[in-house]
Design an enzyme around this catalytic site. Structure first.
Site, PDB file in Angstrom:
ATOM      1  CE  LYS A  57     -19.821  -5.975 -62.610  1.00  0.00           C
ATOM      2  NZ  LYS A  57     -19.912  -5.590 -64.043  1.00  0.00           N
ATOM      3  CB  THR A  92     -18.116   2.202 -59.753  1.00  0.00           C
ATOM      4  OG1 THR A  92     -18.412   0.831 -59.995  1.00  0.00           O
ATOM      5  CG2 THR A  92     -18.879   3.049 -60.757  1.00  0.00           C
TER       6      THR A  92
END
Length: 477
Positions: free
Chosen positions: A222, A280
């Site tokens: 990530k 996101t």
């Protein structure tokens, strides 16, 4: 088996809104390919129930929905705040301490024990996703830091802390992460997400732990720290897949730099044949609204046009009011964007210096080029490791990518990869027999029609399940 026309995959975060078997069935049938379990929330007992339900649905419907276990990582937070909220006023000083206490407007606790030792005067502290900003005035290098409020507001309990200028000494895997990792590996989860990756060494450390546990789990790095952007080439090389986690990334680096960082990471990941997820705030307004904002529609569309393997939903499906509607909406956006020819046929000629994979890479590369020239409707690869599936997908062919494997451990894992449809198949008798059998299966399932052109990639001799070294072009009869 239900075949999917969409190439870009959908990752959905599971939470209270979607954890029941009934809701999981609905979102999977509406288009979810990968279910994300966020280890920042919930107990192992809760997670096991979700995992068992997903696997039941897969078995009942002949699906291969993948599961992503997303480790929390070294997330820094403030502690409890008096009355669950105090106002920090611009210009005021505040003490930040590593000694636990109930916070107020003059003093707050931070969960990062080395914080006073790692920071320096002039560095910034961002609270609650950057809504509040403090500047460090001084540190005693032991247990207290004095900061000045530069942009105030209400600070409530347990809010996240970002330190964009600070070199953080926290390990990439916390004690909690190690416990969660052990659980995820016991549950045979296909993908493990590593949060707040700073360098390739973080990935290597996690992979060593996975290897010691005799697991085949793949790692998703990530990208949410500025250090990761600087070390991106080495991280991509070390990891199995990438997630552009734009929430923390957009706080840690100037927000205006996120779009170009996203495009750069996607291009590099595609070239390296590593799946890449954009995450996101994709459809965040649909947590409360039945339709997305026009900006969100464009954001999803741009992620697809950039070449992302998958787009990810977080609060929209974990706690949102319309989880099925948001899957339906994002599915429609992807399907419409994928009618644009510019999404397809990327060409990265194989590197002849990589001798151990040069033949396989050349077969995959030229299969995709041939598929474009002759308008082939499908490319079939028979794989044990999944390598050729990753490789072919990275060239983004318009032809369907049909992966046949006898290795059950990679079936669900491949559900994250762009354009890939997977089939469990273990009747590898002879090359000609296997190709004929696969063509029959694809025609029977409605994936291909009579007179469609099909390219088969295989290894000869087929029984040895070696590296792909053969390509065959034929019609569906």
């Amino acid at each position: 088996m239900v075949l999917m026309n969409r190439k870009t995959k959908i990752v959905a975060t599971i939470g209270p809104a979607t954890e029941s078997k009934k809701m999981l069935t609905k979102i999977i049938n509406t288009g979810v390919n990968v279910c994300r379990i966020n280890f920042s929330h919930g107990s192992h007992k809760d997670h096991k129930k979700v995992i068992d339900n997903i696997r039941e649905i897969n078995n009942e419907q002949g699906l291969f929905t993948a599961i992503l276990a997303d480790l929390q990582g070294p997330k820094i937070r403030v502690g409890k705040i008096k009355d669950n909220g105090v106002e920090l006023v611009n210009g005021n000083e505040i003490i930040i301490t590593s000694e636990e206490c109930i916070g107020d407007a003059s003093k707050v606790y931070i969960s990062y024990q080395n914080f006073p030792k790692d920071v320096a005067a002039g560095e910034f502290i961002l609270l609650d996703d950057g809504k509040l900003k403090l500047e460090i005035k001084s540190t005693n290098n032991k247990d207290e830091v004095i900061a000045i409020v530069r942009h105030g507001g209400i600070l409530s309990s347990n809010k996240g802390v970002n330190l964009p200028n600070t070199k953080i000494s926290l390990p990439c895997l916390t004690p909690k992460d190690l416990v969660d990792l052990e659980f995820a590996l016991q549950m045979n989860i296909a993908w493990i997400g590593l949060s707040f990756v700073r360098n390739a060494q973080d990935i290597i450390m996690l992979k060593n732990l996975i290897s010691k546990a005799n697991s085949n789990a793949k790692v998703i790095a990530k990208i949410e720290k500025p250090e990761a952007i600087k070390d991106i080439d080495e991280i991509i090389e070390a990891t199995d897949a990438i997630m552009v986690a734009r929430g923390d990334l957009g706080v840690e680096i100037p927000f205006q730099e996120v779009p170009l960082a996203q495009k750069m990471i996607v291009k590099k990941s595609m070239k390296a044949s590593k799946p890449v997820i954009i995450a996101t705030q994709m459809m965040e307004s649909m947590i409360d609204n039945i339709t997305p904002s026009r900006a969100e529609v464009n954001d999803v569309a741009n992620a697809v046009m950039d070449g992302a393997d998958a787009v990810m939903l977080s609060g929209e499906t974990s706690v949102g009011n319309y989880p099925v509607a948001v899957i339906d909406a994002i599915n429609k956006i992807i399907m419409d964007v994928e009618t644009d020819d510019s999404l397809y046929h990327f060409e990265y000629p194989p590197n002849e210096k990589i001798i151990d994979r040069y033949i396989t890479n050349s077969v995959c590369f030229n299969s995709c080029r041939l598929a474009q020239r002759i308008n082939a409707k499908g490319i079939v690869t028979m794989t044990f490791s999944g390598y050729t599936a990753f490789k072919i997908a990275s060239f983004r062919p318009k032809a369907g990518i049909f992966v046949f494997t006898g290795n059950q451990s990679i079936l669900n894992m491949l559900s994250l990869v762009w354009g890939v449809e997977v089939f469990l198949y273990n009747k590898f008798v002879s090359t000609d027999h296997t190709i004929a059998d696969i063509k029959y299966i694809l025609k029977k399932d409605g994936a291909l029609n009579k007179n469609d052109l099909l390219i088969n990639i295989a290894s000869m001799p087929i029984a040895e399940k070696g590296q792909s070294n053969m390509m065959k072009l034929s019609y569906i009869e």
